[in-house]
Design a protein around this motif. Structure first.
Motif, short mmCIF file in Angstrom:
data_model
loop_
_atom_site.label_atom_id
_atom_site.label_comp_id
_atom_site.label_asym_id
_atom_site.label_seq_id
_atom_site.Cartn_x
_atom_site.Cartn_y
_atom_site.Cartn_z
N ASP A 90 91.77 -4.35 79.96
CA ASP A 90 91.10 -3.98 78.72
C ASP A 90 89.98 -4.96 78.40
O ASP A 90 89.77 -5.94 79.11
CB ASP A 90 92.10 -3.91 77.56
N VAL A 91 89.25 -4.65 77.35
CA VAL A 91 88.20 -5.52 76.83
C VAL A 91 88.57 -5.86 75.41
O VAL A 91 88.88 -4.97 74.61
CB VAL A 91 86.82 -4.82 76.88
N THR A 112 91.09 -0.20 85.45
CA THR A 112 91.82 -1.18 86.26
C THR A 112 90.99 -2.42 86.52
O THR A 112 89.88 -2.33 87.03
CB THR A 112 92.23 -0.54 87.61
N ASN A 113 91.52 -3.55 86.17
CA ASN A 113 90.94 -4.86 86.47
C ASN A 113 89.46 -5.03 86.13
O ASN A 113 88.64 -5.29 87.01
CB ASN A 113 91.17 -5.20 87.94
N PRO A 114 89.09 -4.92 84.86
CA PRO A 114 87.69 -5.19 84.50
C PRO A 114 87.36 -6.65 84.75
O PRO A 114 88.17 -7.53 84.49
CB PRO A 114 87.64 -4.84 83.01
N ILE A 115 86.16 -6.88 85.27
CA ILE A 115 85.76 -8.25 85.60
C ILE A 115 84.61 -8.72 84.71
O ILE A 115 84.65 -9.81 84.17
CB ILE A 115 85.35 -8.34 87.09
N VAL A 132 80.96 -2.41 81.03
CA VAL A 132 82.09 -3.08 81.65
C VAL A 132 82.13 -2.72 83.14
O VAL A 132 81.96 -1.55 83.49
CB VAL A 132 83.43 -2.66 81.01
N ALA A 133 82.34 -3.70 83.99
CA ALA A 133 82.47 -3.43 85.44
C ALA A 133 83.68 -4.16 85.97
O ALA A 133 84.09 -5.16 85.45
CB ALA A 133 81.23 -3.91 86.18
#
Length: 133
Positions: A90-91, A112-115, A132-133
């Motif tokens: 999440d953010v 899944t797995n935001p970086i 978001v990426a």
């Protein structure tokens, strides 16, 4: 007969490469714009500059926060934080209070797995957007 040697390719994580690039740019700017590097007619006495930081503060976000971006997400003219939380998927948005503190984080699902998170006006409507990426 020439003997060929195989070179081993070493791969570094993207974060390490970005950190090295950032440090390189900061070092270059510090060297390039240092007062001692100035030449005449700018070599006159430069004003003294002192800076210090207050006590550190901790603000909770999600699990394994990976990157952060600043933006004004609620149009109150205060800086807000967006944090990509890798493990919780999440953010977190922490709205700024205008005095260096932030409200409790509100989290939004981000896959899944935001970086990475970045801020801009991507749709040209004059409001802050978040990618978001």
């Amino acid at each position: 007969m020439a003997r060929h040697t195989r070179r081993r390719l070493v791969r570094f994580p993207l974060q390490l490469c970005l950190l090295a690039l950032t440090l390189s740019l900061v070092y270059e700017a510090a060297v390039r714009y240092a007062p001692t590097a100035l030449t005449a007619p700018f070599a006159t006495a430069a004003p003294a500059c002192e800076a210090s930081f207050g006590s550190s503060r901790t603000f909770a976000a999600g699990i394994n926060p990976f990157s952060v971006a600043l933006g004004d997400f609620n149009n109150d003219s205060y800086r807000d934080l967006a944090v990509a939380n890798y493990s919780s998927g999440d953010v977190s948005i922490l709205l700024g209070n205008g005095n260096g503190t932030f409200q409790t984080a509100v989290s939004y699902a981000a896959g899944t797995n935001p970086i990475y998170v970045t801020v801009g006006d991507f749709d040209a409507n004059g409001r802050t957007d978040l990618a978001v990426a």
